[in-house]
Design a protein around this motif. Sequence first.
Motif, PDB file in Angstrom:
ATOM      1  N   ASP A  72       0.830  -1.217   0.000  1.00  0.00           N
ATOM      2  CA  ASP A  72       0.000   0.000   0.000  1.00  0.00           C
ATOM      3  C   ASP A  72       0.855   1.253   0.000  1.00  0.00           C
ATOM      4  O   ASP A  72       0.502   2.264  -0.590  1.00  0.00           O
ATOM      5  N   ILE A  73       1.987   1.204   0.731  1.00  0.00           N
ATOM      6  CA  ILE A  73       2.841   2.394   0.863  1.00  0.00           C
ATOM      7  C   ILE A  73       4.269   1.981   0.502  1.00  0.00           C
ATOM      8  O   ILE A  73       4.811   1.045   1.098  1.00  0.00           O
ATOM      9  N   MET A  74       4.851   2.656  -0.503  1.00  0.00           N
ATOM     10  CA  MET A  74       6.251   2.389  -0.838  1.00  0.00           C
ATOM     11  C   MET A  74       7.032   3.676  -0.588  1.00  0.00           C
ATOM     12  O   MET A  74       6.678   4.725  -1.132  1.00  0.00           O
ATOM     13  N   ILE A  75       8.079   3.603   0.230  1.00  0.00           N
ATOM     14  CA  ILE A  75       8.766   4.836   0.636  1.00  0.00           C
ATOM     15  C   ILE A  75      10.197   4.878   0.110  1.00  0.00           C
ATOM     16  O   ILE A  75      10.836   3.841  -0.058  1.00  0.00           O
ATOM     17  N   ASP A  76      10.667   6.092  -0.143  1.00  0.00           N
ATOM     18  CA  ASP A  76      12.097   6.250  -0.427  1.00  0.00           C
ATOM     19  C   ASP A  76      12.703   7.340   0.448  1.00  0.00           C
ATOM     20  O   ASP A  76      13.781   7.849   0.183  1.00  0.00           O
ATOM     21  N   SER A  77      11.987   7.684   1.521  1.00  0.00           N
ATOM     22  CA  SER A  77      12.576   8.581   2.524  1.00  0.00           C
ATOM     23  C   SER A  77      11.967   8.207   3.886  1.00  0.00           C
ATOM     24  O   SER A  77      11.132   7.303   3.956  1.00  0.00           O
ATOM     25  N   ASN A  78      12.383   8.906   4.917  1.00  0.00           N
ATOM     26  CA  ASN A  78      11.922   8.558   6.267  1.00  0.00           C
ATOM     27  C   ASN A  78      10.400   8.624   6.369  1.00  0.00           C
ATOM     28  O   ASN A  78       9.758   9.421   5.691  1.00  0.00           O
ATOM     29  N   PHE A  79       9.852   7.803   7.240  1.00  0.00           N
ATOM     30  CA  PHE A  79       8.394   7.752   7.393  1.00  0.00           C
ATOM     31  C   PHE A  79       8.060   7.760   8.886  1.00  0.00           C
ATOM     32  O   PHE A  79       8.276   6.762   9.586  1.00  0.00           O
ATOM     33  N   PRO A  80       7.553   8.888   9.397  1.00  0.00           N
ATOM     34  CA  PRO A  80       7.220   8.934  10.821  1.00  0.00           C
ATOM     35  C   PRO A  80       5.976   8.102  11.132  1.00  0.00           C
ATOM     36  O   PRO A  80       5.081   7.995  10.278  1.00  0.00           O
ATOM     37  N   LEU A  81       5.943   7.502  12.320  1.00  0.00           N
ATOM     38  CA  LEU A  81       4.809   6.638  12.680  1.00  0.00           C
ATOM     39  C   LEU A  81       3.872   7.311  13.681  1.00  0.00           C
ATOM     40  O   LEU A  81       3.072   6.640  14.332  1.00  0.00           O
ATOM     41  N   THR A  82       3.979   8.634  13.781  1.00  0.00           N
ATOM     42  CA  THR A  82       3.141   9.373  14.741  1.00  0.00           C
ATOM     43  C   THR A  82       1.647   9.212  14.442  1.00  0.00           C
ATOM     44  O   THR A  82       0.831   9.151  15.357  1.00  0.00           O
TER      45      THR A  82
END
Length: 203
Positions: free
Chosen positions: A97-107
């Motif tokens: 569902d989510i593909m990241i190439d930088s930081n991802f906060p979990l707040t």
Amino acid sequence: MADTGFPGKAHRLWNALEERNISPESIKLIIITHGHFDHTGSLSEIKEKTGALILISQSDGLLLKKGISPPVILTNKWIKKFIKLNKNIAAPQVVPDIMIDSNFPLTDYGLDAEVIHTPGHTPGSLSIIIEERSAIVGDLAMNFGLLSRSSYIPIIASNLKEVYKSWQKIIDMDVQTIYPAHGRIISIDVLKNSLSKLKKSFH
Ligand SMILES: [Zn+2]
């Protein structure tokens, strides 16, 4: 939650949740530290029952979509002698569902935590920096004793220099405790020692 184990092992998660009185539906996000099949094996089944979103890096995520486990490159010459690994091992095919190439906060998920890019074991390996300065690192470091030459080097790495850079990144974030996917907890001090010895052996 982080990673979903080998294929056919989802029952282990259901048992662990039941013991702790946690409903499967309360899992909102499945973070895949990297796309090796022993970390994505039960992903479809777990996603279906929990309804959670799947988060993975862009590069490992593209392989996950195709049902390919990222290439396995052994770092230990002794193991290399005895094991011949197929470079393209199949993995369950799942659309993230989510593909990241930088930081991802979990707040947004109620956690004082962040997903960061720590390449080296695979090009898209991720780590999760969690509360109280701990890190869930997937296979960025392993604690197999003799197998990893007591230096916590993963037995598989797409790029060993990247592994060391990622270790340094985690050290610089003032992390104190490392949770590897294979083996026991590693304290940051022993990882620092290992890294400085390895750096000396480069020169
Ligand atoms: Zn792995």
